[in-house]
Each structure stands twice: as structure tokens, then as C-alpha cells.
Scaffold this active site. Structure first.
Site, mmCIF file in Angstrom:
data_model
loop_
_atom_site.group_PDB
_atom_site.id
_atom_site.type_symbol
_atom_site.label_atom_id
_atom_site.label_comp_id
_atom_site.label_asym_id
_atom_site.label_seq_id
_atom_site.Cartn_x
_atom_site.Cartn_y
_atom_site.Cartn_z
ATOM 1 N N LYS A 1 0.842 -1.204 0.000
ATOM 2 C CA LYS A 1 0.000 0.000 0.000
ATOM 3 C C LYS A 1 0.879 1.257 0.000
ATOM 4 O O LYS A 1 0.690 2.155 -0.791
ATOM 5 C CB LYS A 1 -0.914 -0.044 1.227
ATOM 6 N N GLU B 1 10.548 -4.669 4.547
ATOM 7 C CA GLU B 1 10.626 -6.084 4.146
ATOM 8 C C GLU B 1 10.298 -6.232 2.658
ATOM 9 O O GLU B 1 11.018 -6.892 1.897
ATOM 10 C CB GLU B 1 9.631 -6.933 4.950
ATOM 11 N N GLY C 1 -4.829 -1.915 4.897
ATOM 12 C CA GLY C 1 -4.043 -3.052 4.424
ATOM 13 C C GLY C 1 -4.707 -4.393 4.710
ATOM 14 O O GLY C 1 -4.800 -5.258 3.838
ATOM 15 N N ARG C 2 -5.206 -4.579 5.934
ATOM 16 C CA ARG C 2 -5.766 -5.888 6.304
ATOM 17 C C ARG C 2 -7.173 -6.102 5.753
ATOM 18 O O ARG C 2 -7.795 -7.129 6.005
ATOM 19 C CB ARG C 2 -5.729 -6.062 7.826
ATOM 20 N N GLU D 1 -4.745 -6.693 14.838
ATOM 21 C CA GLU D 1 -4.244 -5.367 14.449
ATOM 22 C C GLU D 1 -5.390 -4.353 14.520
ATOM 23 O O GLU D 1 -5.175 -3.167 14.750
ATOM 24 C CB GLU D 1 -3.634 -5.409 13.044
ATOM 25 N N HIS E 1 -4.531 -33.379 17.492
ATOM 26 C CA HIS E 1 -3.368 -34.173 17.890
ATOM 27 C C HIS E 1 -2.218 -33.289 18.371
ATOM 28 O O HIS E 1 -1.076 -33.741 18.447
ATOM 29 C CB HIS E 1 -2.929 -35.058 16.722
ATOM 30 N N LYS F 1 9.285 -0.831 14.375
ATOM 31 C CA LYS F 1 9.874 -0.457 13.076
ATOM 32 C C LYS F 1 10.951 0.602 13.279
ATOM 33 O O LYS F 1 12.043 0.518 12.709
ATOM 34 C CB LYS F 1 8.799 0.125 12.151
HETATM 35 O O1 F6P Z 1 3.148 -2.771 9.797
HETATM 36 C C1 F6P Z 1 1.826 -3.077 9.674
HETATM 37 C C2 F6P Z 1 1.323 -2.794 8.287
HETATM 38 O O2 F6P Z 1 1.225 -1.416 8.092
HETATM 39 C C3 F6P Z 1 0.009 -3.487 8.035
HETATM 40 O O3 F6P Z 1 -1.064 -2.796 8.511
HETATM 41 C C4 F6P Z 1 0.052 -3.656 6.561
HETATM 42 O O4 F6P Z 1 -0.874 -4.617 6.120
HETATM 43 C C5 F6P Z 1 1.485 -4.073 6.364
HETATM 44 O O5 F6P Z 1 2.205 -3.307 7.298
HETATM 45 C C6 F6P Z 1 2.033 -3.863 4.998
HETATM 46 O O6 F6P Z 1 1.981 -2.531 4.594
HETATM 47 P P1 F6P Z 1 2.183 -2.119 3.098
HETATM 48 O O7 F6P Z 1 1.089 -2.716 2.296
HETATM 49 O O8 F6P Z 1 2.135 -0.624 3.081
HETATM 50 O O9 F6P Z 1 3.521 -2.627 2.644
#
Ligand code: F6P
Length: 534
Positions: free
Chosen positions: A196, A202, A254-255, A340, A371, A499
Site C-alpha cells: 500500500k 521487508e 491493508g488488512r 491489528e 493431535h 519499526k
Molecule cells: O506494519 C503493519 C502494516 O502497516 C500493516 O497494517 C500492513 O498490512 C502491512 O504493514 C504492509 O503494509 P504495506 O502494504 O504498506 O507494505
């Protein structure tokens, strides 16, 4: 006295009541609700008519209906970020206008959907090719909401996946991208960078690694990249041409984003038609949520059962237990969606929360969990409300008897949790082997206290439409719980501190800066790891 006080007082009077004593012939019908072909049974909980009436009062008193309407109509209910919350617009495939800041967002949503469908079809049909021919593999690089939705959906809809293979790389751990690249031929791979913000460390690190990998093998690496983002300037700076960028607006959290461009990999895998069915399922749940009275409203009742168990009874976790192997990633998906969203200690007004925040959500598919951790669910000292999901049929008609075994296990677990096994019954189980004090001791180990609550979500089959209904159902549950608790379910400030500290620690772990300024524990850990090859 608040309604929560009244609920707690009521709960105290019924806490010792055995759930099975309430299960007369009518209770299963009375304490269940349905939406489309989906049935939500909460008859195996300790909620009775009085408790339910109080719970429904909570919805009235906290203005859930007005807030729901405000959300659907584009008001900026995410107050800490000044944003509307409109993931529902992404599945509003009828195109009924939704206005934000005086503008109907639907033409833009439908245009992007049409672009996604065209691109997905071109990839599936081999019209869009890699430099070595037809696309065989798609790597979605994203994390959190830019990963969990499509990854969960890809597994859930595996029986419908007839497009290229999809891989989901999320972790900054190099093992993730490395092992994925090893499985793919760069000349026939499409890399989708899903972010987003297009700043997430990452994702951007993995995206750069993938670009280098591809550059070594093909002439024009960018030609095999697509991007899903709200940040067009950043996707352009990364070198992805605008015709392969699928944008969305900041009113999609995002979620909550798998319904739009973030779902592109899923659409490529199952085809635009199936993806539309998924959207239609979500939209059907939206209509149900907006038009059904509370006692029959599945998202509202699912939320109220959650509030009853967590905020009233004090059970801190809930287990999500899909007896549907294709929903193996649903618990992980729900962890982000629920934790979240509602893992907040401060109300929308900035006051300390007067209740427990949302619960810890966890789980694994049945029968595997049986199990592993069901021992604790049955005989541990804490009560863990269990939420079962089960389909009437799978997608393997030739193995239907195996599916029946799966269903028998699901129903047996909720029955066992409720009924338990008394000391007398336990004695009977071992009376032929032991006697006297040893019989008592052995019997005690075989007692199940029972009276442990569970709910069951049952549906005919996990189709794309049903998956859409189920995901939208959980989204609305989160919304209702958030409104009742006075939480802003749509921000996530709690992810920021870690972060920031990671960025500050990077030069320390690289050995460019001294760890002396850090706390003793962190400095010692850096010392150990650097001494061992970091
Ligand atoms: O760090 C949490 C977050 O902001 C989530 O809410 C989001 O889904 C994820 O990181 C990834 O964010 P982006 O889509 O901006 O890379």
C-alpha cells in the site's frame, strides 16, 4: 449500571449452569442465525435469552447501526488518520455510488477492477508473456495485509486455481525469497510487488532482491514486474510502468485490501470469473449486515458472542478451528484482521479502554489441532472458546467418506467440549483395570470438566462465493466489536515503535555503530550474535 455491568451480573448468575441443560429441541434453531447458505450456530454457548437481549442492547447503546451506515456511506470513521473506511466499495460490484469528499469512488473502483481482469486474463492466456514465454509462476511480494489475504485465498480456493503457480514472499528473512527464487524460472515469472505504502522495508528489500535476480537472467527485468499500491510516484521510481500498476486509495486498510488490487495474484490463479464470485460473496454479506435485524444478523451475533466470551466472561483467547484444510491460513489471516484492528488500549477519544481489548486469536485446521493442542482445550485450567468452521462437502467427491470422517470429528469436538466426562463416567472407563485408590487416581486423569463453549460456522462448500461471505463476515465482526468497545479498528499505531527501533539498530547489527548505547540485554545479544557470525 452500564450494560456491561448488567451483563457481568447476569453472567455471574449463570456461570455454573451446564450448557447442555439448555439444549432442548428448540435451542439450536433459536440460538443460530443464517446468511445466504451460511449457518452460524451459537447454541453451545452459555448465552440465554436474557444474555442475548442485554448483548443486543449493547449494539443499540453504542450506535452500531449509525456507525455501520456511516462506514458504508464513506464518512471518515478512521478518525486518527482522517480516512474513510471503504473496503466494502471494492466489492460493490453493482456500482451503486459511494461518495467520499463529494466524489463517487465507484467509477474508479470498477475501472481498476476491469484493468485487473484484463491483465489477469492476458497472463493466464499467455498474451502477456515473460521473456522466456508464457508465465508459469507469479511471486507476490508483500507483507501483512499485502500478503495474508491473497495467500490465504490462494490456499482456500486451490480447487479453482488453474492459472500460473503463485508464491507468496513476505518475510525479510532471506530464506523466504531465496527458496522461492530457486523454484522459479525468472524468464517465465511475473513478480508482483504488493505494498500500500511502497515503503515497507521487508517488501522493498525483497522486491530489490527479486529485481536483481531477474536482471541477471532477462534483458528487461521491469517488464516482468507489476505493482499494487496507493503510491504511484514510488512505483514509478522503482521502474514499474504505469500500465502495470494497479492503484487503490487510502480508504482501503491493508488488512481489508484483498478485495481490490492486492488480490491480483489470487485473480490470476483462479481467473476473473471466480474472483468476481468472491467479491459477490462479500457484497452479499454486506447486504445481510446492513439489512438484517440484530438477532438474525450473523456478523452482529458473531461479534456479540466474541464480546460475551472475552469482555464479559474474561476468556482472553479464542481458537479458530477450520475443519476445512483449505482454510489452513485463515487463523493467520484473522490474527492480523482482528488483533491489528482491535488490539488497542485506548478508545477513539484517547481515553484508557475500560475493558479488555480484542482477544488473542489463534488456531490450526482440524483434525491436525486435535493431535496437538486440544489436550489443553479439553483439560487445561483456562477456558478457550472455540470457533469451528465446517463444510458439508469438500471438492473430492471420490473421497467423500473421508470428508464425512472430518465432519464427525468436528461435531464430536464441540460435543465433547460441552458435555465433558464426569468422574463417575471416568471410573467406568477404567474400573476393569484398577481398583481402590489407584482407580480414583486413574479416573481423575480421565475427567473432562466440559461446559466449554464453542460456536460452529457451517456451509455447503468452500466456493469463491462462500469465501467472500466468510471473510466479509469476520470483517464486520471486527467492526461491531470495535464500535462496542469504542476502539478505532482502522489504525495500527502499535506497529510503529518496533519499526523505528529496527531502523536504529541496523547500523549496530552491521557493526558500524557501537552497541554500548543500548540497554544491557540488547547490547549483550548483539555481542553474542556478532561473535557468532552476524
Ligand atoms: O506494519 C503493519 C502494516 O502497516 C500493516 O497494517 C500492513 O498490512 C502491512 O504493514 C504492509 O503494509 P504495506 O502494504 O504498506 O507494505
Amino acid at each position: 449500571m452500564t450494560i456491561f455491568d448488567a451483563l457481568k451480573a447476569h453472567q455471574a448468575t449463570v456461570a455454573d449452569r451446564r450448557i447442555e441443560t439448555m439444549l432442548d429441541a428448540g435451542r439450536a434453531k433459536d440460538f443460530s442465525a443464517s446468511a445466504g447458505e451460511l449457518l452460524f450456530d451459537y447454541s453451545k454457548t452459555n448465552i440465554d435469552g436474557e444474555g442475548r437481549a442485554l448483548l443486543i442492547d449493547l449494539l443499540e447503546q453504542t450506535g452500531v447501526a449509525a456507525k455501520r451506515d456511516a462506514m458504508f456511506s464513506g464518512e471518515k470513521i478512521n478518525e486518527t488518520e482522517g480516512r474513510a473506511v471503504l473496503h466494502t466499495a471494492l466489492r460493490n460490484i453493482d456500482g451503486k455510488p459511494v461518495v467520499v469528499d463529494g466524489e463517487d469512488v465507484m467509477p474508479g473502483v470498477l475501472e481498476t477492477l476491469a484493468r485487473m481482469e484484463k491483465f489477469a486474463t492476458e497472463v493466464r492466456d499467455g498474451i502477456f508473456e515473460g521473456q522466456g514465454g508464457k508465465i508459469t509462476d507469479v511471486i507476490n511480494i508483500g507483507i501483512g495485509g499485502s500478503d495474508l489475504g491473497p495467500a490465504m485465498g490462494y490456499l482456500a480456493l486451490a480447487p479453482y486455481a488453474d492459472g500460473p503457480r503463485c508464491h507468496f514472499v513476505s518475510n525479510v528473512d532471506p530464506a523466504d525469497i531465496f527458496q522461492t527464487m530457486e523454484k522459479c524460472d525468472p524468464a517465465t515469472t511475473l513478480v508482483i510487488v504488493a505494498s500500500k505504502t511502497f515503503t515497507t522495508i521487508e517488501t522493498m528489500t525483497n522486491a530489490r532482491t527479486a529485481k536483481e535476480w531477474m536482471s541477471e537472467q532477462v534483458t528487461d527485468a521491469s517488464a516482468q514486474f507489476a505493482a499494487l499500491s496507493t503510491a504511484m510516484d514510488k512505483t514509478a521510481a522503482f521502474g514499474i510502468p504505469a500500465n502495470r500498476v494497479f492503484g487503490f486509495e487510502d480508504w482501503v486498510g491493508g488488512r481489508y485490501s484483498m478485495w481490490g488490487p492486492i488480490g491480483l495474484s489470487l485473480m490470476i490463479a483462479v481467473g476473473p470469473q471466480n474472483f468476481r464470485e468472491f467479491l459477490r460473496g462479500g457484497q452479499e454479506m454486506d447486504k445481510h449486515f446492513c439489512s438484517t435485524e440484530w438477532s438474525q444478523n450473523v456478523p452482529a451475533m458473531l461479534a456479540l458472542v466474541g464480546l460475551w466470551h472475552n469482555q464479559v466472561c474474561g476468556h482472553a483467547t479464542r481458537a479458530v478451528l477450520p475443519y476445512d484444510n483449505n482454510l489452513a491460513r485463515l487463523p493467520a489471516y484473522l490474527q492480523q484482521l482482528e488483533m491489528e484492528s482491535n488490539g488497542k488500549g485506548v478508545s477513539m477519544d484517547g481515553e484508557d479502554l475500560a475493558f479488555n481489548s480484542g482477544p488473542v486469536v489463534w488456531g490450526e485446521p482440524g483434525t491436525n489441532g486435535q493431535h496437538a493442542f486440544y489436550q489443553l482445550i479439553h483439560q487445561g485450567t483456562r477456558v478457550i472458546p472455540c470457533e469451528f468452521l465446517v463444510a458439508a462437502k469438500g471438492h473430492e467427491p471420490e473421497l467423500h467418506y473421508q470428508h464425512q470422517l472430518l465432519v464427525a470429528n468436528c461435531l464430536a469436538q464441540s460435543e465433547a467440549l460441552m458435555k465433558g466426562r464426569s468422574l463417575d463416567e471416568a471410573r467406568g472407563k477404567v474400573a476393569d483395570k484398577f481398583e481402590g485408590a489407584e482407580l480414583e487416581r486413574q479416573a481423575k486423569h480421565r475427567v473432562f470438566v466440559g461446559n466449554r463453549p464453542s460456536t460452529t460456522l457451517a456451509y455447503p462448500q468452500l466456493t469463491p462465493l462462500m469465501l467472500g461471505q466468510i471473510i466479509a463476515l469476520y470483517e464486520h465482526r471486527v467492526f461491531v466489536e470495535g464500535v462496542v468497545l469504542g476502539i478505532n479498528s482502522y489504525d495500527q499505531w502499535g506497529v510503529e515503535l518496533g519499526k523505528e527501533l529496527a531502523t536504529a539498530l541496523q547500523p549496530v547489527v552491521e557493526g558500524k555503530e557501537d552497541a554500548a548505547g543500548k540497554d544491557g540485554s540488547t547490547a549483550a545479544l548483539v555481542g553474542f550474535l556478532r561473535g557468532n557470525g552476524l
